[in-house]
Design an enzyme around this catalytic site. Structure first.
Site, mmCIF file in Angstrom:
data_model
loop_
_atom_site.group_PDB
_atom_site.id
_atom_site.type_symbol
_atom_site.label_atom_id
_atom_site.label_comp_id
_atom_site.label_asym_id
_atom_site.label_seq_id
_atom_site.Cartn_x
_atom_site.Cartn_y
_atom_site.Cartn_z
ATOM 1 N N ASP A 34 -32.999 31.115 -42.268
ATOM 2 C CA ASP A 34 -34.056 31.333 -43.271
ATOM 3 C C ASP A 34 -35.427 31.288 -42.598
ATOM 4 O OD1 ASP A 34 -34.281 28.622 -42.864
ATOM 5 O OD2 ASP A 34 -34.236 28.058 -44.981
ATOM 6 N N SER A 35 -35.439 31.068 -41.268
ATOM 7 C CA SER A 35 -36.668 31.263 -40.495
ATOM 8 C C SER A 35 -37.156 32.705 -40.643
ATOM 9 C CB SER A 35 -36.436 30.924 -39.008
ATOM 10 O OG SER A 35 -35.255 31.554 -38.542
ATOM 11 N N ASP A 73 -27.706 31.567 -43.467
ATOM 12 C CA ASP A 73 -28.433 30.374 -43.921
ATOM 13 C C ASP A 73 -28.640 30.455 -45.429
ATOM 14 O OD1 ASP A 73 -29.579 28.004 -43.193
ATOM 15 O OD2 ASP A 73 -31.328 28.881 -42.201
ATOM 16 N N LYS A 103 -24.797 27.956 -43.704
ATOM 17 C CA LYS A 103 -25.444 26.697 -43.287
ATOM 18 C C LYS A 103 -26.223 26.134 -44.476
ATOM 19 C CE LYS A 103 -29.095 26.551 -40.312
ATOM 20 N NZ LYS A 103 -30.148 25.947 -41.165
ATOM 21 N N GLU A 105 -28.779 22.786 -45.516
ATOM 22 C CA GLU A 105 -29.573 21.671 -44.997
ATOM 23 C C GLU A 105 -29.270 20.397 -45.785
ATOM 24 O OE1 GLU A 105 -33.757 22.529 -44.781
ATOM 25 O OE2 GLU A 105 -33.441 24.335 -43.570
ATOM 26 N N GLU A 172 -32.075 19.086 -35.746
ATOM 27 C CA GLU A 172 -33.407 19.657 -35.483
ATOM 28 C C GLU A 172 -34.449 18.556 -35.276
ATOM 29 O OE1 GLU A 172 -34.545 22.938 -37.942
ATOM 30 O OE2 GLU A 172 -36.616 22.929 -37.242
HETATM 31 O O1 KIV Z 1 -33.678 29.086 -40.048
HETATM 32 C C1 KIV Z 1 -33.368 28.912 -38.860
HETATM 33 O O2 KIV Z 1 -33.617 29.753 -38.007
HETATM 34 C C2 KIV Z 1 -32.716 27.655 -38.539
HETATM 35 C C3 KIV Z 1 -32.497 27.285 -37.125
HETATM 36 C C4 KIV Z 1 -33.524 27.524 -36.186
HETATM 37 C C5 KIV Z 1 -31.671 26.115 -36.891
HETATM 38 O O3 KIV Z 1 -32.335 26.945 -39.407
#
Ligand code: KIV
Length: 254
Positions: A34-35, A73, A103, A105, A172
């Protein structure tokens, strides 16, 4: 790989071409993070990115048909409100996005959602330490696990996620010794980002390692390229050629 002592290399990707290139380079995991909210979509943090956007980007990566595992994510508020949301939305990441895992969190408090998603047959990667979707609760993007209480809580969170069935956990922004202590306390692989060298693997954001970002990168980033210059030089030369009438040449015409 953890049992064999083989380190795991993971990178983010958000489009088909990048997915093909990082896969060919040998990454083990492609995370559609989600980056994307910040490095692709220009938001200030990861909170605004929608599930629809994450499904779209994950589908683009999956269409590269990579050998690496594709992890999608789950964005903010796609799993926090209810177990039903978590299962339904993880299902969209798999069904429409082609993700092979998702993924989520959060530590112990996310366990009921993690168990339900795994119960639906979807592998889950955990994520503890600095969890950017909780940026306001954490009071900013800070290294976590500095106090004894926080260290103990994070080790307990990792064990709870392992017991819930996660196949790996992202760690992280943690002090390196805590990254190592968590790694030793679970049998599933830990994938560190700013959590030191003792994790079982490392993940970085692709834009950071190719130098394709605005502003200063975090301390843990190692830049292996300067894609910013590649794009700006090519764009500036194209503009110059068009203005001079040097583009297109006879060879570039039908
Ligand atoms: O959103 C992302 O890119 C991440 C990672 C960098 C672990 O969660």
């Amino acid at each position: 790989m953890k049992a064999a002592g083989e380190r795991i290399a993971a990178l983010t990707a958000y489009d088909v071409m990048t997915a093909k290139l990082v896969d060919a380079a040998g990454v083990d995991i492609i995370l559609v993070g989600d980056s994307a909210a910040t490095v692709v979509l220009g938001y200030e943090n990861t909170l605004p990115v929608s599930l629809d956007a994450m499904v779209l980007l994950t589908a683009a990566v999956s269409r590269a048909r990579p050998r690496a595992l594709v992890v999608g994510d789950m964005p903010f508020m796609s799993y926090q409100a209810s177990i039903a949301d978590a299962v339904r939305n993880a299902g969209r990441m798999v069904k429409e996005g082609g993700a092979e895992a998702v993924k989520l969190e959060g530590g112990s408090r996310t366990v009921p959602k993690v168990e339900a998603v795994i119960g639906a047959g979807i592998p889950v990667m955990g994520h503890i330490g600095l969890t950017p979707q909780s940026v306001h609760e954490l009071g900013g993007y800070r290294v976590q696990g500095r106090s004894d209480d926080d260290r103990r809580r994070l080790i307990d969170d990792a064990k709870a996620l392992e017991a819930a069935g996660c196949f790996s956990i992202v760690l992280e922004a943690l002090p390196p010794d805590l990254g190592g202590a968590i790694t030793d306390s679970v049998s599933i692989p830990t994938i560190g980002i700013g959590a030191g060298p003792l994790c079982d693997g490392q993940v970085l954001v692709i834009n950071d390692i190719i130098g394709y970002v605005d502003g200063r990168a975090p301390k843990f980033v190692r830049a292996y390229g300067d894609a910013r210059s590649v794009v700006s030089d090519a764009a500036a030369r194209f503009v110059g050629d068009v203005k001079k009438g040097d583009y297109p040449s006879d060879d570039e015409c039908y």
